[in-house]
Design a protein around this motif. Structure first.
Motif, mmCIF file in Angstrom:
data_model
loop_
_atom_site.group_PDB
_atom_site.id
_atom_site.type_symbol
_atom_site.label_atom_id
_atom_site.label_comp_id
_atom_site.label_asym_id
_atom_site.label_seq_id
_atom_site.Cartn_x
_atom_site.Cartn_y
_atom_site.Cartn_z
ATOM 1 N N HIS A 212 0.817 -1.207 0.000
ATOM 2 C CA HIS A 212 0.000 0.000 0.000
ATOM 3 C C HIS A 212 0.857 1.266 0.000
ATOM 4 O O HIS A 212 0.495 2.278 -0.600
ATOM 5 N N ILE A 217 -3.283 -0.665 -4.596
ATOM 6 C CA ILE A 217 -4.300 -1.512 -3.972
ATOM 7 C C ILE A 217 -4.261 -2.854 -4.685
ATOM 8 O O ILE A 217 -4.216 -2.916 -5.916
ATOM 9 N N GLN A 257 -7.372 1.672 1.053
ATOM 10 C CA GLN A 257 -6.313 0.769 1.508
ATOM 11 C C GLN A 257 -6.626 0.214 2.890
ATOM 12 O O GLN A 257 -6.383 -0.961 3.170
#
Length: 285
Positions: A212, A217, A257
Motif C-alpha cells: 500500500h 491496492i 487501503q
C-alpha cells in the motif's frame, strides 16, 4: 520428385467455451508454428462439439501465415458452416519494460495452475546454453480480452522494480511473446512456500502495508494470493495483480487501503476455497 510441403495438424492451445452455446466461443490454435484465433458464433456447432471442435470446424488453411483470425457461423438459409479470415493485428501488452523476452511456443507446460498460469522451465541463468533447467511460472493472456489483466500485472511488477521493492513478490523474469506480440510474463517459482492461513495474518498485514505504501491496492486479498515461507520467519510474497490499481493520487486512497487491510481476517477464515481452485479445461490434441 518435388519436395512436399510439411502440413502440421492443428492443436488447441486454449479455449473459452460457453457450455450453454448462447454466446461466442473462442479458440487459440497452433499448427506448424502458426497461432490462429477462431471465434465460433453460438449455435454454429452442436453444444457437444464445443470442447472438441477441430473435426467439426470448416476446413481452414492453418499453415497459411497471411491470416490470424477466423470467424465461423452457420448460414441461416443453407445450414452450411461459413468462415471468414482476417489478418487483423491482435492487441498485446504495451508496457514492455524488462530486457528479457520468451517465445510462448517454446514453453512446455509441466503443470497447469489456473486458466492463465502454468509451470514451465527455462535454461538456468548460469549456463543458458546447457541442458540445466529452472522451474518458473508463466502467465499469459490467451485471448485479447485478457490483455488488460496482464497489462495491470506487468505495471505492478514494474513499479516494484523501480521502487526497489521486488522482495514483495516473486521475481519478474521477463515478458512472454507470441510471434513478437507481448502477451504474458515469467515469474520465479517460489519453492517451499505455502498459501497463507490465519496464523500468518500479522505477517501478511505487514506485507500488504508495504504494498500500500507504494500507492497500490491489490484488489483480491484472498489467502491464496499470499505465499508464506515459514522457514524464513514467515517471509511473505504477494501474487496475482490482475485487479490491482495505482491510487496514489486519489483522495480516498487511505480509506480504500484501510478497508482492504481490514478485510484480511475475514478473507483468511473464509472456507469456500475462493481463489485457490482450478479445474483444467479439456483440450484436443
Amino acid at each position: 520428385m518435388a519436395e512436399q510441403e510439411c502440413v502440421t495438424s492443428p492443436r488447441i492451445l486454449s479455449m473459452d467455451v460457453d457450455p450453454e452455446n448462447e454466446v461466442e466461443s473462442e479458440y487459440r490454435i497452433e499448427a506448424g508454428g502458426n497461432v490462429k484465433y477462431i471465434t465460433v458464433e453460438p449455435g454454429a456447432l452442436h453444444t457437444d462439439h464445443l470442447s472438441l471442435p477441430l473435426s467439426h470446424l470448416p476446413t481452414l488453411p492453418y499453415n497459411d501465415v497471411s491470416w490470424t483470425r477466423a470467424h465461423v457461423w452457420r448460414d441461416a438459409q443453407s445450414g452450411e458452416l461459413q468462415s471468414r479470415l482476417s489478418d487483423r493485428r491482435l492487441a498485446g501488452v504495451e508496457n514492455v519494460w524488462h530486457h528479457k523476452s520468451f517465445d510462448v511456443l517454446t514453453l512446455q507446460r509441466t503443470k497447469q495452475l489456473s486458466t492463465a498460469a502454468f509451470e514451465t522451465s527455462i535454461p538456468g541463468p548460469q549456463s543458458p546454453s546447457s541442458s540445466e533447467k529452472v522451474e518458473v511460472i508463466a502467465k499469459i493472456a490467451s485471448f485479447e480480452w485478457e490483455i488488460p489483466r496482464i497489462e495491470r500485472e506487468t505495471r505492478v511488477y514494474q513499479i516494484l522494480h523501480e521502487r526497489q521493492a521486488e522482495d514483495l513478490t516473486p521475481r519478474f523474469l521477463g515478458h512472454i511473446h507470441e510471434h513478437g506480440r507481448p502477451m504474458g510474463f515469467l515469474l520465479e517459482k517460489m519453492q517451499g512456500r505455502t498459501h497463507a492461513s490465519i496464523e500468518d495474518l500479522q505477517d501478511c498485514e505487514s506485507t500488504l502495508k508495504r504494498f500500500h505504501a507504494l500507492g497500490l491496492i491489490h484488489g483480491d486479498v484472498n489467502r491464496f494470493n499470499f505465499l508464506v515461507d515459514r522457514d524464513v520467519g514467515g517471509s511473505v510474497r504477494l501474487i496475482d495483480f490482475e485487479n490491482s490499481e495505482e491510487v496514489a493520487a486519489e483522495e480516498d486512497v487511505e480509506q480504500r487501503q484501510s478497508a482492504e487491510l481490514h478485510s484480511l481476517r475475514a478473507e483468511f477464515v473464509e472456507e469456500s476455497g475462493r481463489g485457490g481452485g482450478f479445474r483444467p479445461a479439456s483440450s484436443e490434441r
